[in-house]
Write an enzyme that holds these catalytic residues in place. Structure first.
Site, PDB file in Angstrom:
ATOM      1  N   LYS A 177      -5.264  -7.477  28.371  1.00  0.00           N
ATOM      2  CA  LYS A 177      -3.941  -7.356  27.769  1.00  0.00           C
ATOM      3  C   LYS A 177      -3.438  -8.773  27.558  1.00  0.00           C
ATOM      4  O   LYS A 177      -3.133  -9.491  28.504  1.00  0.00           O
ATOM      5  CB  LYS A 177      -2.964  -6.579  28.651  1.00  0.00           C
ATOM      6  N   GLY A 234       0.463 -14.800  37.005  1.00  0.00           N
ATOM      7  CA  GLY A 234       1.828 -14.705  36.512  1.00  0.00           C
ATOM      8  C   GLY A 234       2.825 -14.699  37.645  1.00  0.00           C
ATOM      9  O   GLY A 234       2.587 -15.272  38.716  1.00  0.00           O
ATOM     10  N   SER A 235       3.927 -14.012  37.440  1.00  0.00           N
ATOM     11  CA  SER A 235       5.023 -14.039  38.402  1.00  0.00           C
ATOM     12  C   SER A 235       4.753 -13.105  39.582  1.00  0.00           C
ATOM     13  O   SER A 235       3.951 -12.169  39.498  1.00  0.00           O
ATOM     14  CB  SER A 235       6.329 -13.616  37.723  1.00  0.00           C
ATOM     15  N   ARG A 237       6.917 -10.968  40.771  1.00  0.00           N
ATOM     16  CA  ARG A 237       7.448  -9.649  40.442  1.00  0.00           C
ATOM     17  C   ARG A 237       6.420  -8.830  39.668  1.00  0.00           C
ATOM     18  O   ARG A 237       6.142  -7.674  40.018  1.00  0.00           O
ATOM     19  CB  ARG A 237       8.732  -9.800  39.627  1.00  0.00           C
ATOM     20  N   GLY A 239       3.105  -9.412  39.286  1.00  0.00           N
ATOM     21  CA  GLY A 239       1.875  -9.234  40.041  1.00  0.00           C
ATOM     22  C   GLY A 239       2.006  -8.167  41.105  1.00  0.00           C
ATOM     23  O   GLY A 239       1.099  -7.343  41.306  1.00  0.00           O
ATOM     24  N   GLU A 258      -2.751 -13.872  41.045  1.00  0.00           N
ATOM     25  CA  GLU A 258      -2.233 -15.188  41.422  1.00  0.00           C
ATOM     26  C   GLU A 258      -0.773 -15.215  41.015  1.00  0.00           C
ATOM     27  O   GLU A 258      -0.443 -15.011  39.848  1.00  0.00           O
ATOM     28  CB  GLU A 258      -3.004 -16.299  40.710  1.00  0.00           C
ATOM     29  N   CYS A 295       0.745 -23.836  37.770  1.00  0.00           N
ATOM     30  CA  CYS A 295       0.904 -23.052  38.998  1.00  0.00           C
ATOM     31  C   CYS A 295       0.853 -23.926  40.244  1.00  0.00           C
ATOM     32  O   CYS A 295       1.154 -23.457  41.337  1.00  0.00           O
ATOM     33  CB  CYS A 295      -0.156 -21.958  39.064  1.00  0.00           C
ATOM     34  N   GLU A 385       9.805 -20.111  44.416  1.00  0.00           N
ATOM     35  CA  GLU A 385       9.425 -20.857  43.222  1.00  0.00           C
ATOM     36  C   GLU A 385      10.499 -20.783  42.146  1.00  0.00           C
ATOM     37  O   GLU A 385      11.011 -19.712  41.824  1.00  0.00           O
ATOM     38  CB  GLU A 385       8.110 -20.313  42.660  1.00  0.00           C
TER      39      GLU A 385
END
Length: 519
Positions: A177, A234-235, A237, A239, A258, A295, A385
């Site tokens: 995706k 990604g974030s 939330r 993930g 991650e 990251c 973060e």
């Protein structure tokens, strides 16, 4: 440049979209994938799975090499990514080289073959009191894998990124995706993989690309019963949402996500005596590199508060005031950064310093926040973060307080210590603490930049990743998409070639407890 804007399933463009969307630069309109697209892509992956994994290793390795060549030769990829992400073309050229390098690294791994971790224990029918069976074990691919492209690395962590490369190397078909912030880049990269598959005779269902801005499509992909693993960058939330969706399936599957990391940097007293000015310059560069969108940018800096540390803070404040703003990947990411800056600026006992430069549209202003250890430990949000060019500096009143701050940190991708040899001896317990907190511990360097090599560990305890045993960079990334199978009392004709007598592939195997390439 001709873009279809369509979902690419098993090498074909499909119609019947569930809507349309555009990204920065409006290079084309892109179709929203439907659940029917998800089903079609996963069904194609299932059909391709056995034919693909049965191919000789050299054929699969040649496919990966050809993907690298297709990507390397495609200048359109850089031009399109520049329009969609505003990343400099020089940075994108370097990322393209890294992307091609990853595929070649995995091609070499597959061609050599020892990654399957073959283990052989021979039968001893005369053993008393019970005969010993012949048992042979190796790693095999898990099956179709769902990969979610990252926003901050449109090449190296996206459609043709490390998750895709390592899954294909493990002989797993991949359904990607693409990230909706760079759909044109995703299509160009996908067509490079499709071209490589066609040129090397790989089943087309081995790779598909879906475009979507919708959470329900992400969930549908993760919860499809034939998807066997997920790779995500990604974030926290997003993930965690994918992780929870996978855990809620009748057959739970692993999600290798991650997510968030503030990558703490500890600056010890002796290092400040030796090189405070260069440390301040290096830290500023590391914080602002890529507009803070790597990251591993350091979002937290910790030291023992004395006159030298205060001078160091003042030097860094002066550097941040003149640091230029930079365009972020999307307007939404920039808005989230500014919201995070406002949130930290409003905390009591926190002083904020921001660049004095004028920011344009979607540009982030570098920011520095300074506080004490007591306030830091009282306000959890100071340890979370803020994606962008900022760092929180924490003054500790003593070495013991510095250790306490380290103990309270959540899991991280990296942790860094700057110190002299005497510092490192004196603060030895700090390294032991950080080993428990991070996947990569750095001495006298800065965390931004992840070397693509077999020894790299790019992962860490939660919330840095959902599985601290995994890495998304380096050859060990292939282990995420494989599982062990033991073959007991199998005839030679049914054994995988890697486990057969005579060792036809000449790989390293553990035979009767001894690592060998012998027959």
């Amino acid at each position: 440049m001709m873009l279809s804007g369509k979902n690419l399933i098993a090498g074909e463009s499909l119609d019947a979209a569930a809507g349309m969307f555009t990204a920065r630069g409006a290079l084309a309109q892109f179709e929203e994938a439907s659940t029917a697209h998800v089903d079609r892509a996963v069904d194609a992956a299932v059909d391709a799975f056995d034919p693909y994994r049965r191919l000789p290793a050299d054929v699969r390795a040649s496919f990966l090499d050809r993907v690298a060549a297709e990507i390397e030769a495609n200048d359109e990829l850089i031009a399109v990514a520049h329009v969609e992400t505003a990343l400099p073309t020089a940075r994108l050229a370097g990322e393209r080289a890294r992307t091609a390098g990853q595929f070649r690294m995995f091609a070499a791994l597959v061609r050599e073959g020892s990654w399957v971790d073959a283990r052989i224990d021979l039968a001893r029918p005369g053993r008393a009191p019970l005969p010993k069976p012949d048992i042979r074990r190796m790693l095999i691919p898990v099956g179709p894998v769902a990969v979610f492209g990252a926003s901050n690395f449109p090449l190296a962590f996206s459609v043709a990124g490390g998750d895709t490369a390592s899954a294909l190397a493990a002989a797993c078909p991949v359904v990607v995706k693409g990230h909706p912030a760079h759909p044109a880049t995703s299509e160009v990269a996908a067509r490079a993989i499709i071209a490589a598959a066609h040129a090397t005779g790989i089943p087309p269902g081995v790779f598909s690309l879906l475009h979507s801005t919708r959470n329900d499509i992400a969930r549908a992909l993760v919860q499809h019963p034939e998807v066997k693993a997920v790779g995500f960058t990604g974030s926290l939330r997003a993930g965690r949402a994918l992780f929870d969706a996978a855990a809620a399936r009748p057959e739970p599957i692993p999600v290798y996500a991650e997510m968030g990391s503030v990558n703490p940097v500890f600056v010890l007293p002796g290092a400040l005596v030796e090189r405070a000015a260069s440390l301040a310059e290096g830290l500023k560069d590391s914080v602002t590199l890529g507009v803070g969108q790597f990251c591993t940018n350091p979002g937290l800096t910790i030291g023992v508060g004395d006159a030298r540390f205060d001078d160091f803070v003042q030097q860094l404040e002066a550097l941040m005031r003149i640091a230029p703003p930079g365009t972020m990947l999307t307007p939404g990411i920039c808005q989230s950064y500014e919201a995070g800056v406002r949130r930290l600026s409003g905390i009591e006992a926190v002083s904020a310093t921001r660049s004095l430069a004028t920011a344009g549209e979607s540009e982030a202003v570098p920011s520095l926040f300074v506080t004490g250890a007591t306030a830091f430990m009282r306000h959890r949000e100071l340890s979370e973060e803020v994606f962008g060019p900022s760092t929180v500096m924490v003054r500790c009143g003593s070495r013991d307080e510095l250790y306490e701050v380290a103990r309270r940190l959540e899991g991280q991708l990296t942790a860094t210590v700057h110190g002299t040899p005497d510092d490192l001896d004196e603060y030895a317990p700090l390294v032991s603490l950080l080993e428990r907190k991070a996947g990569r511990v750095i001495v006298n360097g800065f965390p931004t930049g992840v070397e693509v090599c077999p020894s790299m560990q790019h992962g860490g305890p939660y919330p840095a990743t959902t599985d601290s045993r995994s890495t998304s960079v380096g050859t060990a990334a292939i282990d995420r998409f494989a599982r062990p199978v033991a073959y007991q009392n199998f005839p030679q004709s049914l054994l995988p070639v890697e486990l057969q007598d005579g060792n036809p592939r000449r790989i390293w195997r553990l035979v009767e407890g001894t690592l060998t390439k012998e027959d």
